[in-house]
Enzyme design. Structure first.
Site, short mmCIF file in Angstrom:
data_model
loop_
_atom_site.label_atom_id
_atom_site.label_comp_id
_atom_site.label_asym_id
_atom_site.label_seq_id
_atom_site.Cartn_x
_atom_site.Cartn_y
_atom_site.Cartn_z
N GLY A 52 0.82 -1.21 0.00
CA GLY A 52 0.00 0.00 0.00
C GLY A 52 0.85 1.25 0.00
O GLY A 52 1.99 1.28 -0.47
N SER A 53 0.32 2.32 0.59
CA SER A 53 0.90 3.65 0.40
C SER A 53 2.24 3.89 1.08
O SER A 53 2.89 4.91 0.81
CB SER A 53 -0.10 4.72 0.88
OG SER A 53 -1.19 4.77 -0.02
N VAL A 54 2.71 2.99 1.95
CA VAL A 54 4.07 3.17 2.47
C VAL A 54 5.08 3.04 1.33
O VAL A 54 6.21 3.54 1.43
CB VAL A 54 4.39 2.18 3.61
CG1 VAL A 54 3.57 2.50 4.86
CG2 VAL A 54 4.19 0.74 3.17
N LYS B 234 4.98 4.65 -1.23
CA LYS B 234 5.17 6.00 -1.78
C LYS B 234 6.47 6.64 -1.29
O LYS B 234 6.97 7.60 -1.90
CB LYS B 234 3.96 6.89 -1.43
CG LYS B 234 2.70 6.46 -2.18
CD LYS B 234 1.46 7.17 -1.67
CE LYS B 234 0.21 6.65 -2.40
NZ LYS B 234 -1.05 7.15 -1.83
#
Length: 723
Positions: A327-329, A331
């Protein structure tokens, strides 16, 4: 009167037959003699009879070998506290056959079953009635009976106490065992060693079956020796006979990077979060950003290696074996790549909300978006659309190069068994776009920690390290593990810029990580909410809790010493927002690490270092704690401390309760007035399951004081606020 011709002929025939018989007999005897001489000569010259080596047969009969078993090496934490060591345990059995008597007719069987049941119930977690029922098992005409798990794994101290009662018919068998004095303590990392009875050569030795115990099994095991001696025909050792001794070489000791103080605290915090929100799984890793040393790590579900509770559901080490979409980690890595490749335009604007990639619509978590916003806000807002556009600006080839340089899709090589490499879906344009925000890419938690280290460590990526050194007291050889730099995927200036944006996640009003602020410390974080594949081959699960919620933080953010990464998968009791669930674990763990680092006292109150009480007598331990201003509660009826919480050298508050497990039968203490955290210590050290009702302090307990406990015991606790 002369004999007739007929009689003379008969007499002559008889003499002739006798001579013939004698000749045949003589030939036969001579032949057998030569056969015997030949056989004897062959035996003397070859030393064999019927292909059996007589010398070896004689040696076998009169020579005996006794195995000298090597002691398995110890496992230590970074402060040299024992995590695992060898121990002997005893298994209880009772002879009930009345024919078992001594030579002088003295009974060697259980004579008074009522008395025996009553005495044994004080030392093993089985009621007097159940023990009596076992002793009265006459259905199968049994010679002896056992008491299941309640009679197994007893300590030497308990055995001695039972022996002192002089109960006829009560006996013990001894077996080697592995002692894990800290209970639930990075169990899936440390692993488990069990007795190997697969063949006669290895019978009775300990073999690592998971974790460090498995990975370093050969090093920990050492080499058995032997003592060879001569015996008489009855098997007794001959006095003054020459003996041959080959000494056993004990196994090497393995020192881990784990800090028992931080590990114990992490276990307590994670247990409380897991009990409150019931995730299907949860992981937490705290690592030194400078050298890659893992200071604390745990997972749920896990198990207690002392009691084996939870083992059936926790054979895998989720930190290295389980892969997932982060997921967004992710990023953190895609922002790093965008900046480092020269494609980041923080002041340029894009339209948030949704974007079309080859016919697939990708949306922000805030599906309506925030209108037209600068790329400089995409990270703090965790905008998927912004990162899709960043990936497109970089180009597929550039982004893939950075994924490879960060080690995604490759094993880290950490010293733990069964590590997975993960995978990257990179065929279609939509696949490449979604990897920028952590979908279509499968990673392990340890793999992500390695990649994060490049951001925390000014572009220098270090390999996660779980072993500090390997040493052998017999040889004096010490092998220290060194920090291993495995790459420089980004520049120092890029890492600094990314960490500045991590500050915005907490400090900006539009940031998604305001819950993770820790007063007095500069923290930077990135949050993540990863969808979970449905398992049917199409799409993702739906529902508010069907996600892997995560957060990674670094502190102090300008020059990070610590990286903390926590994941929570599918909380079944989602009674609070994801950020509340995560911060209830993240904030206290990172704060405790920072306090240790700076030497600050917890909550600005007086603290002290927990003494090492393991192995001390109960009376001595009591006096030590009383002198230090600590309260304590005993679990068990023994006279010696075998486990303690908090662990030795952990910083504790004045007046804090210590829970001590003794060597006697495990009994329930009076827990009225205890805090929830104290009850969790009891659960961890005893292996019992606890269910909480309400909040505050204990006002009612379902298991009565002094009642026997075992690993299957269940305790319901009612909590209420103090008046």
């Amino acid at each position: 009167m002369s004999k007739s011709p007929k009689k003379l002929h008969k007499s002559s025939r008889i003499r002739r037959n006798r001579k013939l018989f004698g000749a045949v007999l003589l030939v036969l005897v001579v032949g057998l003699f030569f056969v015997f001489i030949g056989r004897f000569s062959y035996i003397v010259s070859s030393g064999k009879l019927n292909n059996v080596n007589l010398s070896k047969k004689t040696e076998t009969k009169y020579n005996r070998d006794r195995r000298l078993t090597a002691v398995r090496g110890k496992i230590y934490d970074s402060n040299h506290n024992i995590i695992a060591e060898d121990s002997n345990v005893y298994n209880l059995y009772a002879v009930i056959d009345k024919n078992h008597v001594s030579t002088d007719n003295k009974p060697l069987y259980v004579t008074n079953k009522r008395k025996t049941a009553k005495v044994l119930s004080r030392y093993i977690p089985l009621s007097e009635a159940k023990i009596y029922a076992v002793l009265n098992d006459q259905k199968s005409g049994a010679y002896q009976v056992e008491f299941g798990n309640a009679g197994k794994g007893l300590s030497l101290e308990v055995k001695k106490e039972i022996d002192a009662k002089n109960l006829p018919g009560i006996y013990f068998t001894k077996s080697v065992s592995r002692l894990y004095p800290n209970g639930n303590f990075a169990s899936n990392i440390v692993g488990l060693a069990q007795t190997d009875n697969s063949d006669s050569a290895s019978s009775g030795t300990l073999t690592g079956v998971m974790g460090i115990e498995n990975y370093f099994n050969n090093i920990l095991t050492g080499k058995n020796g032997y003592r060879q001696f001569k015996t008489d025909s009855f098997g007794y050792e001959l006095p003054n006979s020459q003996t041959v001794v080959k000494k056993a070489v004990n196994g090497s000791d393995v020192t881990l990077t784990l800090d028992a103080r931080l590990q114990s605290y992490m276990e307590s915090v994670v247990s409380e979060v897991a009990d409150t929100y019931a995730p299907t799984s949860m992981t937490a890793i705290l690592m030194n950003a400078k050298n890659g040393k893992i200071l604390a790590a745990t997972q749920r579900p896990t198990f207690n290696p002392s009691t084996k509770v939870g083992l059936n559901n926790s054979w895998r080490n989720a930190l290295v074996q389980d892969t997932y979409e982060p997921g967004s980690v992710m990023k953190l890595l895609s922002l790093s790549a965008s900046i480092d490749s020269g494609n980041y335009m923080p002041n340029a604007y894009y339209q948030s909300g949704s974007v079309n990639v080859d016919g697939s619509i990708i949306k922000d978590w805030n599906t309506s978006g925030w209108g037209s916003i600068p790329f400089g806000q995409a990270f703090a807002r965790s905008s998927n659309v912004g990162f899709v556009k960043m990936e497109q600006q970089m180009g597929a080839k550039t982004w893939k190069k950075y994924l490879t340089n960060f080690g995604i899709g490759k094993k880290t090589g950490i010293n733990l068994p069964g590590e997975s490499a993960g995978s990257i879906a990179y065929t279609r344009a939509v696949d490449r776009a979604t990897t920028a925000f952590g979908q279509g890419v499968n990673v392990t938690a340890v793999q992500m920690m390695q990649a994060f280290s490049a951001v925390a460590n000014n572009g220098k990526m270090v390999k996660p390290q779980i072993v500090s050194e390997i040493s052998n007291s017999s040889t004096g050889k010490v092998q220290k593990e060194k920090t291993e730099v495995v790459g420089h995927p980004i520049s120092k200036s890029t890492a600094t810029q990314v960490r500045n944006e991590m500050k915005d996640v907490i400090n900006q009003t539009y940031g998604t990580g305001q819950s993770y602020a820790i007063p007095g410390y500069e923290i930077g974080v990135k949050t993540g909410t990863a969808q979970i594949a449905s398992g049917t081959g199409s799409g993702y699960l739906t529902g508010n809790n069907n996600y892997i919620f995560s957060v990674v933080g670094m502190a102090p953010i300008d020059n990070p010493k610590y990286i903390l990464y926590i994941t929570v998968r599918q909380p079944q009791k989602m009674t609070a927002p994801a950020e509340t669930i995560l911060s209830s674990a993240f904030n206290p763990i990172l704060k405790r690490a920072l306090e240790y680092s700076t030497g600050a006292s917890v909550a600005n109150v007086k603290t002290s270092e927990m003494p090492n009480l393991t192995g001390q007598s109960v009376e001595s331990a009591k006096q030590t704690l009383e002198d230090g201003g600590l309260t304590y509660s005993l679990v068990g009826s023994g006279n010696k401390i075998v486990q303690q919480l908090p662990l030795a050298k952990e910083h504790v508050l004045s007046g804090q309760r210590a829970v001590l497990l003794t060597n006697g039968a495990m009994t329930m203490p009076n827990i009225k007035g205890w805090s929830k955290n104290d009850v969790l210590k009891l659960a961890e050290i005893s292996g019992i399951k606890v269910k909480f009702k309400g909040d505050g302090y204990v006002v009612k307990q379902s298991v009565a004081e002094n009642q026997l406990l075992n690993s299957t015991s269940k305790l319901t606790v009612k909590l209420a606020s103090k008046n």
